[in-house]
Scaffold this motif. Structure first.
Motif, PDB file in Angstrom:
ATOM      1  N   SER A 166      43.359  23.144  -9.554  1.00 28.11           N
ATOM      2  CA  SER A 166      42.660  23.970 -10.541  1.00 28.11           C
ATOM      3  C   SER A 166      43.417  25.248 -10.868  1.00 28.11           C
ATOM      4  CB  SER A 166      41.263  24.323 -10.037  1.00 28.11           C
ATOM      5  OG  SER A 166      41.325  25.124  -8.872  1.00 28.11           O
ATOM      6  N   ASN A 167      44.431  25.589 -10.069  1.00 28.44           N
ATOM      7  CA  ASN A 167      45.267  26.765 -10.338  1.00 28.44           C
ATOM      8  C   ASN A 167      44.454  28.060 -10.284  1.00 28.44           C
ATOM      9  OD1 ASN A 167      47.791  27.932 -10.828  1.00 28.44           O
ATOM     10  ND2 ASN A 167      47.462  28.006 -13.047  1.00 28.44           N
ATOM     11  N   LEU A 168      43.465  28.102  -9.396  1.00 24.32           N
ATOM     12  CA  LEU A 168      42.638  29.284  -9.221  1.00 24.32           C
ATOM     13  C   LEU A 168      42.784  29.806  -7.796  1.00 24.32           C
ATOM     14  CD1 LEU A 168      39.448  27.999 -11.063  1.00 24.32           C
ATOM     15  CD2 LEU A 168      40.979  29.807 -11.862  1.00 24.32           C
ATOM     16  N   PRO A 169      42.771  31.133  -7.617  1.00 23.29           N
ATOM     17  CA  PRO A 169      43.045  31.715  -6.301  1.00 23.29           C
ATOM     18  C   PRO A 169      41.825  31.783  -5.392  1.00 23.29           C
ATOM     19  CG  PRO A 169      42.830  33.453  -7.915  1.00 23.29           C
ATOM     20  CD  PRO A 169      42.712  32.158  -8.679  1.00 23.29           C
ATOM     21  N   PHE A 170      40.883  30.871  -5.536  1.00 27.06           N
ATOM     22  CA  PHE A 170      39.763  30.785  -4.613  1.00 27.06           C
ATOM     23  C   PHE A 170      39.380  29.317  -4.489  1.00 27.06           C
ATOM     24  CE2 PHE A 170      38.373  32.057  -8.857  1.00 27.06           C
ATOM     25  CZ  PHE A 170      37.556  30.997  -9.215  1.00 27.06           C
ATOM     26  N   GLN A 171      38.802  28.962  -3.350  1.00 32.46           N
ATOM     27  CA  GLN A 171      38.500  27.561  -3.059  1.00 32.46           C
ATOM     28  C   GLN A 171      37.031  27.220  -3.240  1.00 32.46           C
ATOM     29  OE1 GLN A 171      40.152  27.263   0.980  1.00 32.46           O
ATOM     30  NE2 GLN A 171      41.757  25.950   0.143  1.00 32.46           N
ATOM     31  N   TRP A 172      36.155  28.218  -3.133  1.00 29.89           N
ATOM     32  CA  TRP A 172      34.724  27.947  -3.139  1.00 29.89           C
ATOM     33  C   TRP A 172      34.016  28.844  -4.154  1.00 29.89           C
ATOM     34  CZ3 TRP A 172      33.061  23.915  -0.228  1.00 29.89           C
ATOM     35  CH2 TRP A 172      33.911  23.483   0.810  1.00 29.89           C
ATOM     36  N   THR A 173      33.013  28.278  -4.824  1.00 33.07           N
ATOM     37  CA  THR A 173      32.213  29.049  -5.769  1.00 33.07           C
ATOM     38  C   THR A 173      30.734  28.755  -5.533  1.00 33.07           C
ATOM     39  OG1 THR A 173      32.131  27.357  -7.516  1.00 33.07           O
ATOM     40  CG2 THR A 173      34.043  28.835  -7.502  1.00 33.07           C
ATOM     41  N   VAL A 174      29.906  29.665  -6.026  1.00 33.56           N
ATOM     42  CA  VAL A 174      28.457  29.466  -6.067  1.00 33.56           C
ATOM     43  C   VAL A 174      28.003  29.839  -7.475  1.00 33.56           C
ATOM     44  CG1 VAL A 174      26.210  30.259  -5.226  1.00 33.56           C
ATOM     45  CG2 VAL A 174      28.089  29.904  -3.608  1.00 33.56           C
ATOM     46  N   ASN A 175      27.253  28.948  -8.110  1.00 37.97           N
ATOM     47  CA  ASN A 175      26.754  29.183  -9.468  1.00 37.97           C
ATOM     48  C   ASN A 175      25.239  29.020  -9.479  1.00 37.97           C
ATOM     49  OD1 ASN A 175      29.379  29.444 -10.959  1.00 37.97           O
ATOM     50  ND2 ASN A 175      29.663  27.396 -10.146  1.00 37.97           N
ATOM     51  N   PRO A 176      24.478  30.113  -9.491  1.00 40.62           N
ATOM     52  CA  PRO A 176      23.016  30.020  -9.425  1.00 40.62           C
ATOM     53  C   PRO A 176      22.380  29.405 -10.663  1.00 40.62           C
ATOM     54  CG  PRO A 176      23.795  32.224  -8.838  1.00 40.62           C
ATOM     55  CD  PRO A 176      24.949  31.498  -9.444  1.00 40.62           C
ATOM     56  N   MET A 177      23.057  29.475 -11.802  1.00 38.24           N
ATOM     57  CA  MET A 177      22.480  28.989 -13.052  1.00 38.24           C
ATOM     58  C   MET A 177      23.536  28.249 -13.862  1.00 38.24           C
ATOM     59  SD  MET A 177      20.422  32.412 -14.179  1.00 38.24           S
ATOM     60  CE  MET A 177      19.874  33.537 -12.891  1.00 38.24           C
ATOM     61  N   ASP A 234      35.582  30.939   4.427  1.00 39.94           N
ATOM     62  CA  ASP A 234      36.522  31.162   3.337  1.00 39.94           C
ATOM     63  C   ASP A 234      35.847  32.005   2.259  1.00 39.94           C
ATOM     64  OD1 ASP A 234      38.551  29.528   4.462  1.00 39.94           O
ATOM     65  OD2 ASP A 234      37.497  27.751   3.749  1.00 39.94           O
ATOM     66  N   PRO A 235      36.608  32.790   1.502  1.00 38.64           N
ATOM     67  CA  PRO A 235      36.014  33.612   0.447  1.00 38.64           C
ATOM     68  C   PRO A 235      35.283  32.764  -0.595  1.00 38.64           C
ATOM     69  CG  PRO A 235      38.250  34.339   0.924  1.00 38.64           C
ATOM     70  CD  PRO A 235      38.053  33.049   1.660  1.00 38.64           C
ATOM     71  N   VAL A 236      34.177  33.277  -1.080  1.00 32.95           N
ATOM     72  CA  VAL A 236      33.353  32.605  -2.079  1.00 32.95           C
ATOM     73  C   VAL A 236      33.295  33.470  -3.329  1.00 32.95           C
ATOM     74  CG1 VAL A 236      31.015  31.831  -2.647  1.00 32.95           C
ATOM     75  CG2 VAL A 236      31.970  31.363  -0.371  1.00 32.95           C
ATOM     76  N   ALA A 237      33.462  32.849  -4.490  1.00 29.50           N
ATOM     77  CA  ALA A 237      33.453  33.576  -5.761  1.00 29.50           C
ATOM     78  C   ALA A 237      32.182  33.258  -6.538  1.00 29.50           C
ATOM     79  CB  ALA A 237      34.683  33.206  -6.596  1.00 29.50           C
ATOM     80  N   LEU A 238      31.554  34.290  -7.075  1.00 31.72           N
ATOM     81  CA  LEU A 238      30.397  34.140  -7.955  1.00 31.72           C
ATOM     82  C   LEU A 238      30.752  34.692  -9.326  1.00 31.72           C
ATOM     83  CD1 LEU A 238      28.942  35.310  -4.948  1.00 31.72           C
ATOM     84  CD2 LEU A 238      27.126  34.157  -6.198  1.00 31.72           C
ATOM     85  N   GLY A 239      30.248  34.033 -10.370  1.00 26.81           N
ATOM     86  CA  GLY A 239      30.556  34.449 -11.732  1.00 26.81           C
ATOM     87  C   GLY A 239      31.749  33.739 -12.316  1.00 26.81           C
ATOM     88  N   THR A 240      32.134  32.623 -11.720  1.00 24.98           N
ATOM     89  CA  THR A 240      33.302  31.886 -12.212  1.00 24.98           C
ATOM     90  C   THR A 240      32.952  30.964 -13.363  1.00 24.98           C
ATOM     91  OG1 THR A 240      32.940  30.091 -10.633  1.00 24.98           O
ATOM     92  CG2 THR A 240      34.327  31.925  -9.916  1.00 24.98           C
TER      93      THR A 240
END
Length: 340
Positions: free
Chosen positions: A53-64, A117-123
């Motif tokens: 995916s060429n993104l510098p994070f491995q995990w995301t959370v998307n509430p909506m 691992d770091p988690v990104a929100l708002g992706t």
């Protein structure tokens, strides 16, 4: 299909795509006129990003899913089609809310296999869009991440984040918390035409100041830069100056991407608001989603000295590496749909 053992009665006529998402009920309320909420129960909260995916994070959370910010250029619009909803008006007004996401996340973070691992929100869509004022999902998410010792980052245009500033300040004492704000436009008329559901640029600048005063090193994403509308030296200089004055520690800018159905939705607006630019856009984007390499290089050469002039080139914040003008993320629309 409906989930078993629900305490809420599902409305008749669930949309076909939502039946795959744990549909519970549809809600409309007077304070959110024109917006329909589809409440679902998610099976998982953590999304693993593919290595390519060429993104510098491995995990995301998307509430909506979907976003009332209604940004014409939003790259996440095609993900709504996965639910048999359209990427235009439906994306803006048919908001899918994962009402149990905090509880599911806490359970997943408690597994022995979780390595913090770091988690990104708002992706994908904004976790602090207006619906968060009704559902209050983010406090539970923040507490779950903090209690598990998981570092996290938030990218938002929503000034509702200020509500959770005390909680975020406490979280930052336990884990690494990176905060980034998206501000791409200063012109009020252009703001109303392109991102009508977002807080004003001034309100977001005030939020940057509030976060900075609370001790956070705030990163600002001037994203996207819209060719021929927000890429002038005067506009960028004024915007970077305002961002620096608000106390941001760093900023990055990159050109607009027009993936999938986002392209038609944006160009439809352009044809009405700035028809003289259509020919230039066809030359700049061709049949693809990205500007030409020549334009990217031109924009980088314009942006770099302006960022340096305003002291916005510090790279300490983890969010600074999220997107680079010279190497934009190119996750496929299919990947985006799977991790929404």
């Amino acid at each position: 299909m409906r989930w078993q053992n629900q305490t809420l009665d599902a409305d008749d006529g669930a949309l076909p795509g939502l039946s795959r998402a744990g549909f519970v009920r549809t809600v409309q309320t007077p304070e959110f006129e024109g917006i329909t909420f589809h409440e679902v129960l998610c099976k998982s909260a953590l999304n693993k990003m593919p290595e390519n995916s060429n993104l510098p994070f491995q995990w995301t959370v998307n509430p909506m899913r979907g976003c009332s910010h209604a940004c014409r250029y939003c790259f996440a619009r095609p993900t709504h089609e996965y639910l048999d909803l359209d990427a235009g008006r439906d994306f803006d007004a048919q908001i899918v809310v994962k009402t149990n996401i905090a509880a599911v996340l806490r359970k997943e973070l408690g597994r022995k296999s979780w390595h913090r691992d770091p988690v990104a929100l708002g992706t994908n869509t904004d976790p602090y869009q207006r619906a968060e004022g009704r559902y209050r999902l983010m406090p539970g998410i923040i507490r779950a991440l903090t209690d598990s010792g998981t570092p996290f980052s938030i990218l938002t245009k929503g000034t509702l984040l200020r509500r959770d500033l005390p909680l975020l300040t406490l979280a930052a004492r336990e884990v690494s918390v990176s905060l980034a704000v998206s501000i791409a436009i200063l012109d009020q008329e252009l703001h109303r035409g392109l991102e009508s559901g977002t807080p004003s640029p001034r309100a977001r600048l005030d939020m940057v100041r509030a976060l900075t005063d609370a001790g956070f090193a705030v990163h600002v994403m001037v994203a996207p830069v819209i060719p021929y509308l927000t890429d002038s030296r005067a506009h960028l200089d004024e915007l970077f100056g305002a961002i620096a004055a608000a106390g941001a520690s760093s900023a990055v800018a990159f050109p607009m991407h027009l993936r999938g159905s986002t392209r038609g939705w944006f160009l439809g607006w352009l044809a009405e608001a700035h028809p003289a630019l259509l020919r230039k856009y066809r030359q700049l984007y061709g049949r693809g989603a990205y500007v030409t390499p020549e334009y990217s290089a031109w924009l980088r050469e314009r942006v770099t000295p302006l960022l340096e002039r305003h002291g916005l080139t510090r790279n300490g914040d983890a969010m600074a590496a999220r997107v680079r003008a010279e190497d934009p993320p190119r996750a496929s629309d299919t990947q985006l749909a799977l991790f929404a």
